[in-house]
Design a protein around this motif. Structure first.
Motif, PDB file in Angstrom:
ATOM      1  N   PRO A   7      -4.213   0.695  -1.265  1.00 34.57           N
ATOM      2  CA  PRO A   7      -3.623  -0.612  -1.586  1.00 34.57           C
ATOM      3  C   PRO A   7      -3.341  -0.755  -3.084  1.00 34.57           C
ATOM      4  O   PRO A   7      -3.963  -0.093  -3.913  1.00 34.57           O
ATOM      5  CB  PRO A   7      -4.694  -1.606  -1.146  1.00 34.57           C
ATOM      6  CG  PRO A   7      -5.963  -0.836  -1.240  1.00 34.57           C
ATOM      7  CD  PRO A   7      -5.629   0.597  -0.931  1.00 34.57           C
ATOM      8  N   GLU A   8      -2.384  -1.624  -3.378  1.00 38.76           N
ATOM      9  CA  GLU A   8      -2.090  -1.899  -4.784  1.00 38.76           C
ATOM     10  C   GLU A   8      -3.125  -2.885  -5.313  1.00 38.76           C
ATOM     11  O   GLU A   8      -3.284  -3.983  -4.784  1.00 38.76           O
ATOM     12  CB  GLU A   8      -0.682  -2.483  -4.945  1.00 38.76           C
ATOM     13  CG  GLU A   8      -0.306  -2.752  -6.384  1.00 38.76           C
ATOM     14  CD  GLU A   8       1.140  -3.174  -6.548  1.00 38.76           C
ATOM     15  OE1 GLU A   8       1.805  -2.644  -7.446  1.00 38.76           O
ATOM     16  OE2 GLU A   8       1.606  -4.033  -5.781  1.00 38.76           O
ATOM     17  N   CYS A  26       0.846  -1.191   0.000  1.00 46.17           N
ATOM     18  CA  CYS A  26       0.000   0.000   0.000  1.00 46.17           C
ATOM     19  C   CYS A  26       0.883   1.243   0.000  1.00 46.17           C
ATOM     20  O   CYS A  26       2.053   1.180   0.358  1.00 46.17           O
ATOM     21  CB  CYS A  26      -0.952   0.004   1.190  1.00 46.17           C
ATOM     22  SG  CYS A  26      -0.134   0.041   2.774  1.00 46.17           S
ATOM     23  N   CYS A  27       0.317   2.346  -0.427  1.00 44.91           N
ATOM     24  CA  CYS A  27       1.031   3.619  -0.502  1.00 44.91           C
ATOM     25  C   CYS A  27       1.475   4.037   0.900  1.00 44.91           C
ATOM     26  O   CYS A  27       0.675   3.990   1.842  1.00 44.91           O
ATOM     27  CB  CYS A  27       0.137   4.676  -1.134  1.00 44.91           C
ATOM     28  SG  CYS A  27       0.878   6.328  -1.188  1.00 44.91           S
ATOM     29  N   ILE A  29      -4.412   0.308  -9.840  1.00 41.46           N
ATOM     30  CA  ILE A  29      -3.456   1.207  -9.179  1.00 41.46           C
ATOM     31  C   ILE A  29      -2.137   0.462  -8.998  1.00 41.46           C
ATOM     32  O   ILE A  29      -2.056  -0.511  -8.251  1.00 41.46           O
ATOM     33  CB  ILE A  29      -3.976   1.673  -7.810  1.00 41.46           C
ATOM     34  CG1 ILE A  29      -5.285   2.444  -7.967  1.00 41.46           C
ATOM     35  CG2 ILE A  29      -2.932   2.532  -7.104  1.00 41.46           C
ATOM     36  CD1 ILE A  29      -5.942   2.797  -6.658  1.00 41.46           C
ATOM     37  N   LYS A  30      -1.114   0.904  -9.700  1.00 40.22           N
ATOM     38  CA  LYS A  30       0.213   0.308  -9.594  1.00 40.22           C
ATOM     39  C   LYS A  30       1.080   1.214  -8.733  1.00 40.22           C
ATOM     40  O   LYS A  30       1.226   2.401  -9.021  1.00 40.22           O
ATOM     41  CB  LYS A  30       0.870   0.152 -10.971  1.00 40.22           C
ATOM     42  CG  LYS A  30       0.129  -0.780 -11.889  1.00 40.22           C
ATOM     43  CD  LYS A  30       0.225  -2.200 -11.389  1.00 40.22           C
ATOM     44  CE  LYS A  30      -0.484  -3.132 -12.340  1.00 40.22           C
ATOM     45  NZ  LYS A  30      -0.663  -4.458 -11.811  1.00 40.22           N
ATOM     46  N   LEU A  31       1.640   0.666  -7.663  1.00 44.70           N
ATOM     47  CA  LEU A  31       2.509   1.444  -6.785  1.00 44.70           C
ATOM     48  C   LEU A  31       3.934   1.424  -7.329  1.00 44.70           C
ATOM     49  O   LEU A  31       4.382   0.436  -7.901  1.00 44.70           O
ATOM     50  CB  LEU A  31       2.477   0.869  -5.378  1.00 44.70           C
ATOM     51  CG  LEU A  31       1.118   0.867  -4.686  1.00 44.70           C
ATOM     52  CD1 LEU A  31       1.231   0.226  -3.311  1.00 44.70           C
ATOM     53  CD2 LEU A  31       0.559   2.260  -4.571  1.00 44.70           C
ATOM     54  N   TYR A  77       4.708   4.232  -3.412  1.00 41.24           N
ATOM     55  CA  TYR A  77       3.777   5.357  -3.495  1.00 41.24           C
ATOM     56  C   TYR A  77       2.848   5.164  -4.683  1.00 41.24           C
ATOM     57  O   TYR A  77       3.232   4.603  -5.701  1.00 41.24           O
ATOM     58  CB  TYR A  77       4.530   6.673  -3.670  1.00 41.24           C
ATOM     59  CG  TYR A  77       5.457   6.984  -2.521  1.00 41.24           C
ATOM     60  CD1 TYR A  77       4.962   7.467  -1.320  1.00 41.24           C
ATOM     61  CD2 TYR A  77       6.822   6.787  -2.638  1.00 41.24           C
ATOM     62  CE1 TYR A  77       5.798   7.746  -0.257  1.00 41.24           C
ATOM     63  CE2 TYR A  77       7.677   7.064  -1.583  1.00 41.24           C
ATOM     64  CZ  TYR A  77       7.162   7.548  -0.395  1.00 41.24           C
ATOM     65  OH  TYR A  77       7.994   7.814   0.645  1.00 41.24           O
ATOM     66  N   CYS A  78       1.618   5.728  -4.536  1.00 39.54           N
ATOM     67  CA  CYS A  78       0.659   5.642  -5.638  1.00 39.54           C
ATOM     68  C   CYS A  78       0.877   6.770  -6.639  1.00 39.54           C
ATOM     69  O   CYS A  78       0.453   6.674  -7.782  1.00 39.54           O
ATOM     70  CB  CYS A  78      -0.775   5.649  -5.121  1.00 39.54           C
ATOM     71  SG  CYS A  78      -1.211   7.122  -4.167  1.00 39.54           S
TER      72      CYS A  78
END
Length: 131
Positions: A19-20, A12-13, A24-26, A37-38
């Motif tokens: 959360p990834e 998660c960020c 959403i790719k961190l 980070y997001c």
């Protein structure tokens, strides 16, 4: 804990806790690889809390990379540059004068030195004329 293990557990960020998931790719912190980070905004917002640990981890990673020794082969090391001899036999030369196996890099450097200084061809290790 090493950076790889910690980044695997942190999904998660670090700033907002997002959360990834598939959409959403961190992205890892480019310096230390410890936190994710997001987006750039979250990275900027979290920087004051992360700065000290980041600098310390980045320095440790630099030391690991700097002082990592190359893998050894069963052929030993080049007696000139002390790097492991390549497994591929075509990438090293056995010198008949001193019976030393020299990597092609040192042989090439010797040829350049001889050409630039207009010298006769000699063994890069013992400097005897090559037969």
């Amino acid at each position: 804990m090493n950076a790889d293990a910690e980044s695997d557990t942190m999904m998660c960020c670090a700033a907002c806790g997002t959360p990834e998931v598939d959409d959403i790719k961190l992205k890892d912190c480019s310096a230390c690889k410890l936190v994710r980070y997001c987006g750039v905004k979250c990275q900027r917002d979290h920087r004051p809390q992360h700065k000290r640990a980041c600098k310390q981890q980045a320095a440790e990673l630099r030391d690991v990379i700097l002082f990592k020794q190359p893998e050894r082969s069963h052929l030993g090391d080049c007696p000139i540059c002390c790097l492991p001899l390549p497994i591929d036999a075509t990438e090293s030369t056995m010198m008949s004068c001193c019976c030393k196996k020299i990597c092609n890099g040192c042989e090439y450097a010797n040829q350049i030195r001889e050409r630039d200084e207009k010298l006769d061809h000699t063994c890069p290790f013992c400097r005897h004329p090559v037969p």
